[in-house]
Write an enzyme that holds these catalytic residues in place. Structure first.
Site, PDB file in Angstrom:
ATOM      1  N   ARG A   1      -8.645  14.495   2.531  1.00 44.63           N
ATOM      2  CA  ARG A   1      -8.488  15.089   3.872  1.00 44.63           C
ATOM      3  C   ARG A   1      -7.013  15.040   4.248  1.00 44.63           C
ATOM      4  O   ARG A   1      -6.213  14.432   3.535  1.00 44.63           O
ATOM      5  CB  ARG A   1      -9.269  14.235   4.886  1.00 44.63           C
ATOM      6  CG  ARG A   1      -8.811  12.778   4.841  1.00 44.63           C
ATOM      7  CD  ARG A   1      -9.239  11.939   6.007  1.00 44.63           C
ATOM      8  NE  ARG A   1      -8.484  10.699   6.059  1.00 44.63           N
ATOM      9  CZ  ARG A   1      -8.818   9.562   5.460  1.00 44.63           C
ATOM     10  NH1 ARG A   1      -9.934   9.484   4.760  1.00 44.63           N
ATOM     11  NH2 ARG A   1      -8.039   8.499   5.553  1.00 44.63           N
TER      12      ARG A   1
ATOM     13  N   HIS B   1       0.870  -1.174   0.000  1.00 44.08           N
ATOM     14  CA  HIS B   1       0.000   0.000   0.000  1.00 44.08           C
ATOM     15  C   HIS B   1       0.905   1.221   0.000  1.00 44.08           C
ATOM     16  O   HIS B   1       1.592   1.496   0.977  1.00 44.08           O
ATOM     17  CB  HIS B   1      -0.901  -0.014   1.235  1.00 44.08           C
ATOM     18  CG  HIS B   1      -1.719   1.243   1.412  1.00 44.08           C
ATOM     19  ND1 HIS B   1      -3.073   1.209   1.621  1.00 44.08           N
ATOM     20  CD2 HIS B   1      -1.369   2.540   1.412  1.00 44.08           C
ATOM     21  CE1 HIS B   1      -3.516   2.457   1.719  1.00 44.08           C
ATOM     22  NE2 HIS B   1      -2.499   3.283   1.612  1.00 44.08           N
TER      23      HIS B   1
ATOM     24  N   GLU C   1      -7.870   4.493  -4.250  1.00 44.36           N
ATOM     25  CA  GLU C   1      -8.849   5.521  -3.912  1.00 44.36           C
ATOM     26  C   GLU C   1      -8.114   6.786  -3.514  1.00 44.36           C
ATOM     27  O   GLU C   1      -6.895   6.777  -3.326  1.00 44.36           O
ATOM     28  CB  GLU C   1      -9.806   5.057  -2.810  1.00 44.36           C
ATOM     29  CG  GLU C   1      -9.151   4.506  -1.576  1.00 44.36           C
ATOM     30  CD  GLU C   1     -10.151   3.728  -0.705  1.00 44.36           C
ATOM     31  OE1 GLU C   1     -10.433   4.208   0.395  1.00 44.36           O
ATOM     32  OE2 GLU C   1     -10.631   2.653  -1.121  1.00 44.36           O
TER      33      GLU C   1
HETATM   34  C1  MV4 Z   1      -7.588  -4.414  -2.989  1.00 45.79           C
HETATM   35  C2  MV4 Z   1      -6.662  -5.414  -2.603  1.00 45.79           C
HETATM   36  C3  MV4 Z   1      -6.229  -6.296  -3.584  1.00 45.79           C
HETATM   37  N1  MV4 Z   1      -6.705  -6.191  -4.841  1.00 45.79           N
HETATM   38  N2  MV4 Z   1      -8.014  -4.356  -4.265  1.00 45.79           N
HETATM   39  C4  MV4 Z   1      -8.444  -2.750   1.382  1.00 45.79           C
HETATM   40  C5  MV4 Z   1      -9.082  -1.485   1.817  1.00 45.79           C
HETATM   41  C6  MV4 Z   1      -9.520  -0.782   0.599  1.00 45.79           C
HETATM   42  N3  MV4 Z   1      -9.077   0.584   0.647  1.00 45.79           N
HETATM   43  C7  MV4 Z   1      -8.929  -1.517  -0.546  1.00 45.79           C
HETATM   44  N4  MV4 Z   1      -8.279  -2.680  -0.018  1.00 45.79           N
HETATM   45  C8  MV4 Z   1      -7.699  -3.587  -0.824  1.00 45.79           C
HETATM   46  N5  MV4 Z   1      -8.070  -3.535  -2.123  1.00 45.79           N
HETATM   47  C9  MV4 Z   1      -7.594  -5.225  -5.145  1.00 45.79           C
HETATM   48  N6  MV4 Z   1      -8.062  -5.155  -6.386  1.00 45.79           N
HETATM   49  C10 MV4 Z   1      -6.250  -5.461  -1.292  1.00 45.79           C
HETATM   50  C11 MV4 Z   1      -6.773  -4.555  -0.386  1.00 45.79           C
HETATM   51  C12 MV4 Z   1      -6.291  -4.694   0.946  1.00 45.79           C
HETATM   52  C13 MV4 Z   1      -5.468  -3.709   1.517  1.00 45.79           C
HETATM   53  C14 MV4 Z   1      -5.141  -2.558   0.848  1.00 45.79           C
HETATM   54  C15 MV4 Z   1      -4.325  -1.602   1.422  1.00 45.79           C
HETATM   55  C16 MV4 Z   1      -3.815  -1.813   2.690  1.00 45.79           C
HETATM   56  C17 MV4 Z   1      -4.131  -2.942   3.369  1.00 45.79           C
HETATM   57  C18 MV4 Z   1      -4.960  -3.917   2.801  1.00 45.79           C
HETATM   58  C19 MV4 Z   1      -5.267  -5.065   3.513  1.00 45.79           C
HETATM   59  C20 MV4 Z   1      -6.072  -6.007   2.944  1.00 45.79           C
HETATM   60  C21 MV4 Z   1      -6.595  -5.818   1.666  1.00 45.79           C
END
Ligand code: MV4
Length: 511
Positions: free
Chosen positions: A292, A208, A288
């Site tokens: 803020r 992330h 996303e």
């Molecule tokens: C994802 C992903 C894997 N693939 N989308 C988690 C919260 C939301 N903001 C979006 N998230 C994720 N979207 C796709 N297509 C994995 C996550 C996700 C995650 C993302 C960022 C930080 C931590 C996370 C922990 C689990 C899953």
């Protein structure tokens, strides 16, 4: 134009915003709920308005009470902080309708980014890569199945009104799709009052990575590098850093260009963050945008030498941002050294991070070279379950990541919190974890390392308990020896407790 700012928040971010107001020469008005009357943000502000009882709906989330408080105290602007009303377009509109400046982006930018499929469409139009998926909400489970087969399993069902992981369902194969679709729908309806869901290809072990941007009313947009936020638990971040070991200067340039294009696509103004998933292959995808100031903004401030909250205030007043040295396409700046943030929360890491309550009986705040402590609590405060468990943020800066880690370790050892369990011991162990030290982190890091770092009871647990007891006794003794001395001097040198604890080595480090 702006002379007085209402700070529509509590805790550490309210204190942070009040500090920025004071440095900008502005007065700050705090708001508070009944249990928060002794909180630092109330004392630090120039005036404070009681909103109501503890529940957020009757205090920090009550738009009418906040606008009335701003009007009654002669404020020209409202800073929403993070959480609470910070990403409610209706609140930004209500401020404007009341003749108040909302210290944040235009309501239209909040709305565009709040609808996740709208945001995906806008990003694609701006040439920013999004994770392969649908451009519009799914009409039914059958459409979900067709789209999932096109993308290839596993896929993620996500709430259109979502963010932060609510209403999200991982679907491994076709057989699971229908029930997952219904579950995601129900959860999204319950959480957001909108059951719309869409589908994305699931990325297996991404990092992330998010880019901080600043945009002013003159059309200038700059990127202030990335934050690595992969260390999180149940979508709550625990440790953040800048820069990321996984981001080369070339990748940083590409991320910055994508982020400034994203901001431009929604007419963004103020501080904002664009989240990306970074795959092991080096490809990245827009996830996303957070419209803020974020909890983890200090790591960027330390590495880029910019005060993001002061810039928010300047930009809100129509002034140009005061950020120097941005060059090249994407208007990016360059990092100096490395910064790490540990979130100190009232949660018990040895009991599945169960939220903890109680009176903070004693607090020793770390300080010294490269250390920043942003807190919303102090000794004597009562920690309740009404609000977020974040008590404080400990941030360490160093010339290199290794030095920042060493400093964080040192500061975590200085920190003493008596009265309730906190995430402190968890952070100490992560700073010693070989994978973390090597920077081998992704969003599954805690699933791998959680058991390892939390398995054994605290190392030197007894020593630590003795150090805490020594500190408490020394403090107790000091308060007695200074009784009657208005200037706070000790009556006669160090107390016997201090002498004794030094003799035992408790005050100068053990082992
Ligand atoms: C994802 C992903 C894997 N693939 N989308 C988690 C919260 C939301 N903001 C979006 N998230 C994720 N979207 C796709 N297509 C994995 C996550 C996700 C995650 C993302 C960022 C930080 C931590 C996370 C922990 C689990 C899953």
């Amino acid at each position: 134009m702006i002379k007085r700012v209402l700070v529509a928040n509590r805790g550490e971010i309210a204190v942070r915003v009040i500090r920025a107001c004071h440095e900008e020469g502005l007065a700050a008005v705090a708001v508070y709920s009944e249990p928060d009357r002794l909180a630092p943000h109330v004392r630090d502000a120039d005036a404070a308005v009681l909103l109501g009882p503890a529940p957020s709906a009757e205090s920090y989330l009550d738009i009418h009470k906040l606008i009335a408080a701003a009007k009654d105290t002669g404020c020209q602007a409202i800073h929403p902080g993070y959480g609470f009303l910070s990403e409610r377009a209706a609140f930004a509109d209500a401020c404007k309708d009341a003749g108040l400046i909302f210290v944040g982006p235009p309501a239209s930018a909040i709305r565009a980014m709040g609808d996740k499929t709208e945001a995906r469409r806008r990003m694609q139009a701006a040439g920013v890569h999004v994770v392969p998926g649908t451009a519009a909400p799914l009409r039914d489970a059958a459409e979900g199945r067709r789209e999932a087969k096109r993308l290839g399993f596993p896929v993620l069902l996500k709430a259109v009104a979502g963010g932060g992981g609510k209403g999200m369902r991982l679907v491994a194969n076709e057989a699971e799709l229908e029930s997952a679709f219904e579950a995601a729908r129900r959860e999204a309806q319950k959480a957001f009052g909108d059951g719309s869901v869409y589908v994305e290809k699931y990325l297996e072990r991404p990092r992330h990575i998010e880019i901080q941007i600043l945009a002013d009313h003159r059309g200038r947009v700059v990127a202030l590098g990335e934050r690595e936020c992969s260390i999180q638990r149940r979508h709550q971040k625990l440790i953040e850093e800048s820069p990321s070991v996984a981001v080369s200067p070339a990748l940083r340039r590409r991320l910055s260009e994508a982020a400034t294009a994203a901001a431009g696509a929604v007419g963004y103004v103020s501080a904002g963050t664009i989240e990306f998933l970074l795959a092991a292959t080096g490809e990245f995808y827009f996830l996303e945008m957070n419209t803020r100031i974020q909890v983890e903004h200090p790591v960027t401030e330390l590495v880029y030498g910019v005060d993001l909250v002061r810039e928010q205030l300047r930009i809100a007043a129509g002034q140009p941002m005061r950020v120097h040295g941005a060059t090249g396409p994407g208007g990016q700046l360059h990092p100096r050294g490395a910064a790490i943030e540990c979130r100190i929360t009232a949660e018990d890491p040895f009991n599945d991070f169960l939220p903890a309550t109680g009176v903070l009986q004693y607090l020793r705040v770390p300080s010294g070279p490269g250390i920043r402590w942003d807190a919303g609590i102090e000794a004597g405060n009562d920690v309740t379950l009404f609000y977020d468990p974040l008590l404080a943020k400990l941030i360490a800066w160093g010339e290199t990541r290794e030095i920042a880690i060493q400093r964080m370790r040192r500061a975590l050892n200085e920190l003493v919190i008596v009265g309730l369990p906190t995430s402190q011991p968890f952070h100490l162990r992560v700073m010693d974890d070989a994978e973390f030290v090597k920077g081998e982190i992704d969003i599954k890091y805690l699933e791998r390392a959680g058991a390892r770092v939390l398995a054994a009871p605290p190392r030197a647990g007894l020593d630590r308990a003795l150090a805490v007891a020594g500190a408490l006794l020394a403090d107790d003794c000091r308060s007695r020896t200074t009784a009657g001395l208005p200037d706070g001097r000790t009556a006669a040198g160090p107390s016997p407790w201090v002498v004794e604890s030094r003799r035992l080595g408790l005050r100068d480090g053990l082992e």
